[in-house]
Scaffold this motif. Structure first.
Motif, short mmCIF file in Angstrom:
data_model
loop_
_atom_site.label_atom_id
_atom_site.label_comp_id
_atom_site.label_asym_id
_atom_site.label_seq_id
_atom_site.Cartn_x
_atom_site.Cartn_y
_atom_site.Cartn_z
N LEU A 28 0.80 -1.23 0.00
CA LEU A 28 0.00 0.00 0.00
C LEU A 28 0.83 1.28 0.00
N TRP A 29 2.12 1.16 -0.32
CA TRP A 29 2.99 2.32 -0.24
C TRP A 29 2.58 3.42 -1.21
N MET A 30 1.86 3.04 -2.28
CA MET A 30 1.59 4.06 -3.30
C MET A 30 0.55 5.10 -2.83
N TYR A 31 -0.22 4.77 -1.80
CA TYR A 31 -1.24 5.72 -1.35
C TYR A 31 -0.63 6.94 -0.65
N PRO A 32 0.25 6.73 0.32
CA PRO A 32 0.93 7.92 0.87
C PRO A 32 1.72 8.66 -0.21
N ALA A 33 2.31 7.88 -1.14
CA ALA A 33 3.06 8.53 -2.22
C ALA A 33 2.12 9.40 -3.06
#
Lengths: 528, 167
Positions: free
Chosen positions: A253-258
């Motif tokens: 899920l790293w792309m959401y904060p990104a």
């Protein structure tokens, strides 16, 4: 790019070396990154099947069913849930490392483009499968993922009305949404499995299972982790509340904060451009292909050993075309051939003892030909002098052996150690071209052409054709599987071996009545 | 001894990998909105009036059309833009002119906006114009809202109903 790859290779070989110390080459996880990916997939699939029995669809029902599994049935359902999560995370790690390793060692260009390109959609599918899985729990993390995902999707000019409006308020959502999600969460991994199968279609003897010891170890790790730190849910989703803070699974899920930081445009642009670059990478630039293997029908008896040994399914057996009595002949697919020469090493007609006719085996490389190899051996042997003369057969992709050549050490470098027919060892020793033979190549499990190391060992051990003849004194043969960084250890190994064969020569010379000697050096392995 | 050391090495590597899986599968926590904040979401899909009124086709015009296309009314497809303005405590936080969607501009104007705000009480003013008027708004709403930390207020719009809907 070249220097970046070189640094990456050095780092990976350093790690490999230490893992070799801990696990040994047979269980070294670095040699099984792709296989471990498969293994974790099956753990995820089996645990997922169990969870599917209990998971419910519906606004409160989905959350409550997962809570039941986690707390009331913690002894199996909870463990299964945790295995499901941790194995999927582990799969992400393995796939990422697998991609990096294949890139660093240049195993994605030339005829290997197919596996590389078919691997790209798998990256998308793994991420999509993971994200839809997190939605199913319908806790505040799921709410966050659902809202953030739909907000990301809405940036694309695909949907008429913002998908995120489905999560505007509690009244906007109904239970059918979960039915769709469950379907997606099952369908996407099935498509993934299909592509995993396609991914290996051009790989001969594909290894989809890690070594048993490694599989047991890694599963035990997952099990202990699942018991010690079981996966749990957040509070139940409530669209009238902001889901913050959330304990993100950063593997998926790293792309959401990104996206929050950089904006959806950057994320989508990065994703599409990254995918495009990954797909065209095998041709950036295209690999300078060596000339493929060629079949010499005059010497091919259609035994099919070359087809059986080819690591990339580049050789097939087709009906005979020259009218001879043999049923089949080998046919090389030039697009798939990596010019490793392993087929040459497997050919029973590849014997250097032939002098009456030219040395033309049933299947041969064009550069170098087997005749070139014999010529090199003869040339190197003619320079050797003194006691403890050894002939080193090396691999172009492992330790560079040419720099070790001197008046006591002849060196012949091959595209792959697997190109060396065992009869060439016999040739060197029986003709007394050298007192000993050293074979060196990539570390175990790290063969650049996948199977050169394994087939060489099997041929020497007499369990794979063509076999090393029994008359070859094994004490005059040593193997040293190492990386390009192991030069110092290799030099020491050769030096010790030279001393040994020198002793053997002395014993043989002085007393022909003494039939055996205890002075032997067998296989050598080192780590840097 | 060597075997024991190898097992110890394996244990360390497995433990390290397990620790990495455990930590990054749920840490570090992420806050999308600052602590103590609330969220206002404004979203609607609303089709404004068409740019011109419908006109009744003459008999001759109808006869020129294919039999299955002889609709008695000729309505231009293009819709007007929707003007939307949102003010919080007299400060404009959103003021936009939303074009209609669709290739022919005959779809609804859509928006989806998030406004993280500190928790507290605000004077919320909304205005929406979907007609041919040049000034002012066809729909207005003015109300005091009180938002608790972590609360999410959704604002939708339905022209056929009460206009702005607060959920």
């Amino acid at each position: 790019m070249g220097s970046f790859k070189a640094v990456l290779r050095q780092c990976l070989m350093w790690v490999e070396g230490w893992f070799d110390v801990a696990f040994g080459p047979k269980w070294n996880p670095v040699y099984y990154l792709g296989s471990l990916g498969y293994f974790y997939f099956w753990v995820v699939a089996i645990s997922g099947l169990y969870l599917y029995i209990f998971i419910d669809s519906g606004i409160p029902a989905a959350y409550l069913s997962v809570e039941y599994l986690t707390h009331d049935q913690w002894w199996l359902g909870g463990i299964m849930r945790s295995l499901h999560r941790y194995a999927s995370d582990a799969m992400v790690v393995m796939v990422a490392l697998h991609v990096i390793r294949e890139f660093a060692f240049d195993r994605y260009r030339g005829s290997r483009w197919f596996s590389w390109v078919t691997g790209v959609p798998m990256l998308w599918l793994i991420v999509i499968a993971g994200i839809t899985g997190y939605w199913l729990v319908w806790d505040t993390l799921a709410q966050y993922v659902a809202v953030a995902s739909t907000e990301l999707l809405d940036w694309l000019p695909v949907f008429g009305e913002p998908v995120a409006r489905n999560f505007l308020a509690p009244s906007h959502l109904d239970g059918r949404f979960f039915t769709l999600l469950i379907f997606l969460h099952i369908a996407v991994p099935l498509v993934l499995l299909f592509i995993m199968w396609v991914h290996l279609q051009r790989v001969g003897h594909a290894r989809t299972n890690p070594a048993r010891g490694l599989a047991i170890g890694t599963f035990a790790m997952l099990l202990v982790l699942s018991i010690a730190a079981p996966a749990t849910s957040h509070d139940m989703a409530d669209l009238s509340q902001v889901p913050s803070p959330v304990n993100l699974d950063w593997f998926f899920l790293w792309m959401y904060p990104a996206a929050d930081k950089a904006g959806p445009a950057v994320i989508w642009t990065g994703a599409f451009v990254g995918t495009f670059v990954l797909i065209i990478m095998p041709w950036l630039p295209p690999l300078r292909k060596r000339l493929p293997a060629i079949v010499n029908l005059d010497n091919c008896n259609g035994c099919s050993r070359c087809a059986a040994d080819c690591p990339f399914n580049a050789i097939s057996m087709t009906p005979r075309s020259d009218g001879t009595a043999f049923e089949f002949e080998a046919t090389v697919d030039n697009d798939l051939c990596t010019s490793c020469g392993i087929c040459v090493g497997s050919c029973p007609t590849a014997t250097p003892f032939r002098r009456a006719s030219d040395l033309v085996p049933g299947i041969d490389l064009q550069d170098p030909t087997l005749a070139d190899v014999r010529h090199q051996i003869d040339k190197q042997a003619s320079k050797l002098d003194g006691e403890g003369r050894v002939m080193v057969f090396g691999c172009d992709h492992a330790l560079q052996v040419k720099k070790f050549g001197n008046d006591r050490t002849g060196v012949v470098s091959l595209p792959c150690t697997g190109m060396l027919p065992p009869s060439f060892i016999d040739y060197v020793l029986s003709r007394r071209l050298a007192s000993g033979v050293v074979i060196t190549g990539c570390r175990r499990g790290h063969c650049h052409f996948r199977l050169g190391h394994a087939w060489t060992e099997d041929r020497i051990a007499g369990i794979r054709d063509p076999r090393l003849r029994n008359r070859v004194p094994r004490e005059r043969l040593t193997r040293f599987w190492a990386s390009p960084t192991d030069g110092k250890a290799f030099a020491q190994h050769v030096s010790r071996f030279q001393a040994t064969v020198s002793t053997l020569d002395t014993i043989e010379h002085c007393s022909r009545d003494v039939p055996e000697t205890t002075a032997t050096i067998s296989e050598g392995e080192v780590v840097s | 001894m060597k075997q024991t050391l190898r097992l110890f090495g394996q244990l360390i590597i497995y433990s390290g990998f397990a620790a990495m899986l455990w930590y990054f599968s749920a840490s570090p926590a992420y806050e999308r909105v600052p602590p103590g904040s609330a969220l206002i979401k404004l979203s609607f899909a609303h089709g404004a009036d068409r740019t011109a009124d419908c006109r009744e086709r003459t008999y001759e015009e109808l006869m020129e059309l294919a039999p299955n296309m002889r609709a008695p009314m000729d309505c231009p497809r293009l819709r007007r833009d929707v003007a939307i303005r949102m003010k919080l405590d007299n400060e404009v936080v959103y003021d936009d002119l939303l074009a209609p969607t669709g290739i022919h501009g005959d779809g609804p104007s859509i928006t989806y906006r998030r406004f993280p705000v500190p928790a507290g009480t605000f004077l919320l003013e909304l205005g929406l114009r979907d007609s041919g008027r040049q000034e002012g708004y066809d729909y207005v709403s003015r109300k005091h809202i009180s938002l608790k930390p972590g609360q999410s207020l959704a604002i939708d719009f339905h022209a056929g109903g009460t206009g702005f809907i607060f959920e």
